[in-house]
Design an enzyme around this catalytic site. Structure first.
Site, short mmCIF file in Angstrom:
data_model
loop_
_atom_site.label_atom_id
_atom_site.label_comp_id
_atom_site.label_asym_id
_atom_site.label_seq_id
_atom_site.Cartn_x
_atom_site.Cartn_y
_atom_site.Cartn_z
CD1 TRP A 55 -5.97 7.23 -6.98
CD2 TRP A 55 -3.84 8.10 -6.64
NE1 TRP A 55 -4.99 6.54 -7.42
CE2 TRP A 55 -4.03 6.89 -7.34
CE3 TRP A 55 -3.02 9.03 -6.66
CZ2 TRP A 55 -2.61 6.64 -8.01
CZ3 TRP A 55 -1.69 8.58 -7.16
CH2 TRP A 55 -1.53 7.36 -7.76
CG PHE A 90 -6.55 5.14 3.97
CD1 PHE A 90 -7.50 4.12 3.97
CD2 PHE A 90 -5.86 5.36 5.32
CE1 PHE A 90 -7.22 3.05 5.05
CE2 PHE A 90 -5.59 4.36 6.05
CZ PHE A 90 -6.39 3.29 5.93
NE ARG A 121 -2.74 -0.52 -1.54
CZ ARG A 121 -3.03 0.61 -2.15
NH1 ARG A 121 -3.80 0.58 -3.28
NH2 ARG A 121 -2.72 1.80 -1.46
CG HIS A 160 -11.43 2.10 -18.15
ND1 HIS A 160 -11.30 1.12 -17.27
CD2 HIS A 160 -11.76 1.39 -19.24
CE1 HIS A 160 -11.83 -0.20 -17.44
NE2 HIS A 160 -12.11 -0.12 -18.81
#
Length: 198
Positions: A55, A90, A121, A160
């Site tokens: 990701w 995760f 989250r 960013h």
């Protein structure tokens, strides 16, 4: 984990010390470069697993690239580092645990960027990942290092992305330094334990 990030300071070339031609036999205006740092060598061969979340791969891969360069300078060659990719942060802890249980690796490094989905989250995910990585380390006695970051603010913008790519370069260098230093420390400690010193 909540990490505040600040723009790293960039020194201008005018701040680089200059040497005059009369000093030390250098050509005029030759920048003085510090000597390359000398890092200790390992007594035994080391093997490192680097587990990266896919990701935001374009950002996170900067950590991997910087890590590989720095760890090589610290006498762990790229051929001694195995690279693994998982879908997201995760998924890193389970991968790290399975790798640690093989006993093939002297260290495991995790890298990922946890963003999106609201502040609670992504903070929850990051905290869960860090705690799980610590559990892997303590259960298996294989050191696990984290470059899993959770910025307070991340927007899908060029500014960013550019900022965090640069930040992950810094994190790659830092995690390589921590990895090498810890492996040296553990090598000394295990030698002391074997000799009955501690």
């Amino acid at each position: 984990m909540n990490q505040m990030l600040q723009e790293p300071e960039v020194k201008s070339q005018t701040e680089t010390p200059q040497v005059k031609s009369s000093e030390a036999g250098h050509a005029p205006d030759t920048p003085v470069r510090p000597p390359a740092p000398s890092h200790p060598r390992f007594v035994k061969p080391q093997r490192v697993a680097f587990v990266q979340a896919s990701w935001h791969r374009d950002v996170v891969e900067e950590c991997r690239i910087a890590f590989l360069e720095e760890i090589e300078a610290r006498h762990i060659s790229r051929s001694q580092v195995d690279l693994f990719e998982v879908p997201g942060s995760f998924e890193i802890p389970l991968h790290a645990q399975l790798l640690a249980k093989t006993r093939r690796y002297t260290a495991i490094v995790a890298a990922g960027l946890v963003v999106d989905g609201g502040i609670y989250r992504h903070e929850f995910v990051a905290d869960t990942v860090i705690k799980a990585l610590m559990d892997v380390q303590l259960k298996t006695e294989v050191p696990v290092f984290s470059a899993v970051l959770t910025p307070q603010q991340f927007h899908e913008s060029a500014v960013h992305h550019d900022f965090f790519r640069k930040h992950f370069v810094i994190k790659g260098i830092e995690v390589a330094e921590a990895c090498a230093n810890t492996l040296h420390s553990l090598e000394r400690l295990k030698g002391q334990v074997a000799a009955g010193i501690v």
